[in-house]
Write a protein that holds these residues in place. Structure first.
Motif, PDB file in Angstrom:
ATOM      1  N   UNK A 106       0.839  -1.208   0.000  1.00 24.70           N
ATOM      2  CA  UNK A 106       0.000   0.000   0.000  1.00 24.70           C
ATOM      3  C   UNK A 106       0.870   1.253   0.000  1.00 24.70           C
ATOM      4  N   UNK A 107       1.884   1.253   0.865  1.00 23.09           N
ATOM      5  CA  UNK A 107       2.763   2.423   0.954  1.00 23.09           C
ATOM      6  C   UNK A 107       3.479   2.658  -0.368  1.00 23.09           C
ATOM      7  N   UNK A 108       3.870   1.555  -0.984  1.00 17.81           N
ATOM      8  CA  UNK A 108       4.595   1.639  -2.246  1.00 17.81           C
ATOM      9  C   UNK A 108       3.795   2.402  -3.298  1.00 17.81           C
ATOM     10  N   UNK A 109       2.483   2.096  -3.387  1.00 21.42           N
ATOM     11  CA  UNK A 109       1.663   2.747  -4.402  1.00 21.42           C
ATOM     12  C   UNK A 109       1.255   4.159  -4.024  1.00 21.42           C
ATOM     13  N   UNK A 110       1.441   4.503  -2.750  1.00 16.55           N
ATOM     14  CA  UNK A 110       1.137   5.862  -2.302  1.00 16.55           C
ATOM     15  C   UNK A 110       2.351   6.782  -2.396  1.00 16.55           C
ATOM     16  N   UNK A 111       3.522   6.178  -2.556  1.00 10.46           N
ATOM     17  CA  UNK A 111       4.766   6.946  -2.462  1.00 10.46           C
ATOM     18  C   UNK A 111       4.774   8.095  -3.462  1.00 10.46           C
ATOM     19  N   UNK A 112       5.274   9.247  -3.028  1.00  7.91           N
ATOM     20  CA  UNK A 112       5.390  10.377  -3.935  1.00  7.91           C
ATOM     21  C   UNK A 112       4.148  11.245  -3.999  1.00  7.91           C
ATOM     22  N   UNK A 113       3.006  10.731  -3.574  1.00  8.36           N
ATOM     23  CA  UNK A 113       1.769  11.513  -3.612  1.00  8.36           C
ATOM     24  C   UNK A 113       1.620  12.375  -2.369  1.00  8.36           C
ATOM     25  N   UNK A 121      -2.977  11.253   3.324  1.00  8.71           N
ATOM     26  CA  UNK A 121      -3.615   9.934   3.369  1.00  8.71           C
ATOM     27  C   UNK A 121      -2.660   8.840   3.858  1.00  8.71           C
ATOM     28  N   UNK A 122      -1.388   9.005   3.567  1.00  8.45           N
ATOM     29  CA  UNK A 122      -0.406   8.022   4.035  1.00  8.45           C
ATOM     30  C   UNK A 122      -0.312   8.073   5.564  1.00  8.45           C
ATOM     31  N   UNK A 123      -0.264   9.304   6.090  1.00 13.47           N
ATOM     32  CA  UNK A 123      -0.194   9.451   7.544  1.00 13.47           C
ATOM     33  C   UNK A 123      -1.450   8.893   8.212  1.00 13.47           C
ATOM     34  N   UNK A 159       7.956  10.586   7.614  1.00 12.78           N
ATOM     35  CA  UNK A 159       7.078  11.095   6.565  1.00 12.78           C
ATOM     36  C   UNK A 159       6.740  12.563   6.810  1.00 12.78           C
ATOM     37  N   UNK A 160       6.498  12.881   8.087  1.00 14.20           N
ATOM     38  CA  UNK A 160       6.200  14.253   8.464  1.00 14.20           C
ATOM     39  C   UNK A 160       7.363  15.194   8.156  1.00 14.20           C
ATOM     40  N   UNK A 161       8.550  14.751   8.552  1.00 21.65           N
ATOM     41  CA  UNK A 161       9.741  15.577   8.327  1.00 21.65           C
ATOM     42  C   UNK A 161       9.946  15.783   6.830  1.00 21.65           C
TER      43      UNK A 161
END
Ligand SMILES: Nc1ncnc2c1ncn2[C@@H]1O[C@H](COP(=O)(O)OP(=O)(O)OP(=O)(O)O)[C@@H](O)[C@H]1O
Ligand SMILES: [Mg+2]
Lengths: 231, 189
Positions: free
Chosen positions: B100-107, B111-113, B174-176
């Motif tokens: 899931x994270x892989x397909x969200x990467x870069x966006x 939503x990832x958080x 991710x936040x940083x």
């Protein structure tokens, strides 16, 4: 049992203002065991200190056992802390010159009882935490786990309504920590006490039937009831 | 595969027929590992072919013969040698979450958080359930396998704890990263 409404606390650090709690509202039922998690600096200890009347909020209200803390005078607050709340801290906070027995008796001595009067209750609590044979030891003659047991016995000696624990297993190895948590949960169940325990350790937090998560001084997670089956 | 050895281990105590074998398996490790009769009988057939167990058919009135299994001496040697060997391959990193994270990467990071946060709550719920079981177990009378069950729960707890810590760590990173991406824009305003 505990009711926080829009509690705000900001610390002054020189000229900078450090927001520790930014509007926390929380209700804790009587007899509940609640864990509070969150990253370092998220406001966990601040919240615990405010609930225990060790510090006062800038705004918002806190009531414990039906008592609005903001309405109590300093003397009333001192008595409230001494009689209604048991504190357990990470670094045990035992007095180095007193024996285990005297440390446990301390809250009763401060309340005007003699050591003689306090002794039966103190002995039975030291037995309960497995330290019957260590009652004459001073803190530096005890291991970390034993010191924490003494601190728990001391917290329970007044038969408090509420036990507040800040990282009670922070300095212990995982097996000793597990024993301490088991002891806290078991004694709280037997005495029908409410417990609020702050920890950043997920395994410790899991001893709570409810897990509240703080982030940047706000409640961002509250895991309770339905997601887990009751024991 | 360790189903084979779990069955060998149970049979090494005494001979059993298939139904008893499943009951014993469920009692010992059923909380963590479920097996159906099909898996048990396929495994038993394999064990028999390899000469590690042997079967004897016991006639029953008006019902098919009961198949009773016992460990051969070859089976005992195989079990002993397996018990003494460390596990070669640790737990596989094959979590759905990584995909899931892989397909969200870069966006968009939000939503990832959110996902990371919810996933953390799921693990916390799991930890809490395991701890309740552990707490209840400690109140039961002492038995030989109570300690092992407790240790098995501990293993599950340590794994879930590692997942929670990893997620908290991921959240901070991710936040940083998103702050770093946001900053140049703010400065150009
Ligand atoms: N007495 C104080 N004076 C100034 N700032 C303080 C004081 N106490 C806490 N703070 C600040 O308030 C914020 C919240 O602190 P708090 O001690 O409640 O965090 P915590 O969640 O308990 O963290 P930790 O897990 O590290 O113990 C932090 O930014 C901290 O620096
Ligand atoms: Mg703290």
């Amino acid at each position: 049992m505990i009711r926080l409404r829009n509690v705000v606390k900001t610390y002054r650090q020189g000229r900078a203002a450090v927001p520790a709690l930014q509007g926390v509202s929380l209700d804790v039922a009587e007899g509940a065991f609640v864990s509070v998690m969150g990253a370092s600096g998220s406001g966990k200890s601040t919240m615990l200190h405010l609930i225990g009347g060790l510090d006062v909020p800038d705004s918002g209200s806190i009531s414990v056992g039906g008592q609005q803390l903001g309405r109590l005078s300093d003397d009333e607050l001192t008595l409230f802390r001494r009689r209604k709340i048991g504190f357990v801290f990470q670094f045990f906070n035992l007095l180095p010159t007193l024996t285990a027995e005297e440390n446990v008796a301390l809250p009763l001595l401060l309340d005007g009882k003699s050591l003689h009067e306090a002794r039966p209750r103190v002995e039975s609590l030291l037995e309960r935490v497995g330290l019957g044979a260590r009652r004459c030891h001073k803190p530096d003659e005890l291991s970390g786990g034993e010191m924490q047991r003494v601190a728990i016995a001391r917290a329970l000696v007044v038969d408090p309504l509420l036990v507040l624990a800040d990282e009670p297993t922070g300095n212990l190895d995982s097996k000793t920590g597990e024993e301490i948590l088991h002891l806290m949960k078991e004694t709280a169940e037997q005495a029908r006490q409410t417990v609020v325990m702050v920890t950043h350790d997920a395994r410790a937090a899991a001893y709570g039937e409810r897990i509240v998560t703080l982030k940047d001084g706000r409640v961002v997670g509250d895991l309770c009831g339905e997601e887990g089956e009751r024991p | 595969m360790s189903v084979k050895y779990a069955l060998l281990g149970i049979l090494s105590e005494r001979e059993r027929h298939g139904y008893e074998l499943k009951a014993a398996f469920d009692e010992r490790v059923g909380e963590f590992w479920s097996l159906n009769y099909g898996q048990i009988y396929t495994t038993l057939d394999r064990l028999e072919r390899e000469g590690l167990v042997e079967r004897r058919d016991e006639p029953q009135a008006r019902r098919p013969d009961r198949k009773i299994y016992r460990v051969t001496s070859k089976g005992r040697r195989e079990l002993e040698s397996w018990l003494g060997r460390p596990v070669a391959r640790p737990r596989a990193l094959r979590d759905e979450l990584f995909i899931k994270l892989l397909f969200r990467a870069g966006g968009d990071v939000d939503p990832v958080l959110d996902l990371v946060h919810e996933q953390k709550e799921v693990y916390l719920g799991h930890l809490r359930r395991l701890t309740q079981r552990k707490f209840a177990l400690a109140k039961q009378p002492q038995r030989d396998d109570r300690l092992v069950t407790d240790l098995l729960i501990d293993a599950a707890l340590f794994h879930a704890e590692a997942d929670v810590r990893w997620l908290a760590h991921a959240e901070q990173k991710l936040r940083a990263a998103s702050r770093r991406r946001a900053r140049p824009r703010e400065e150009s305003r």
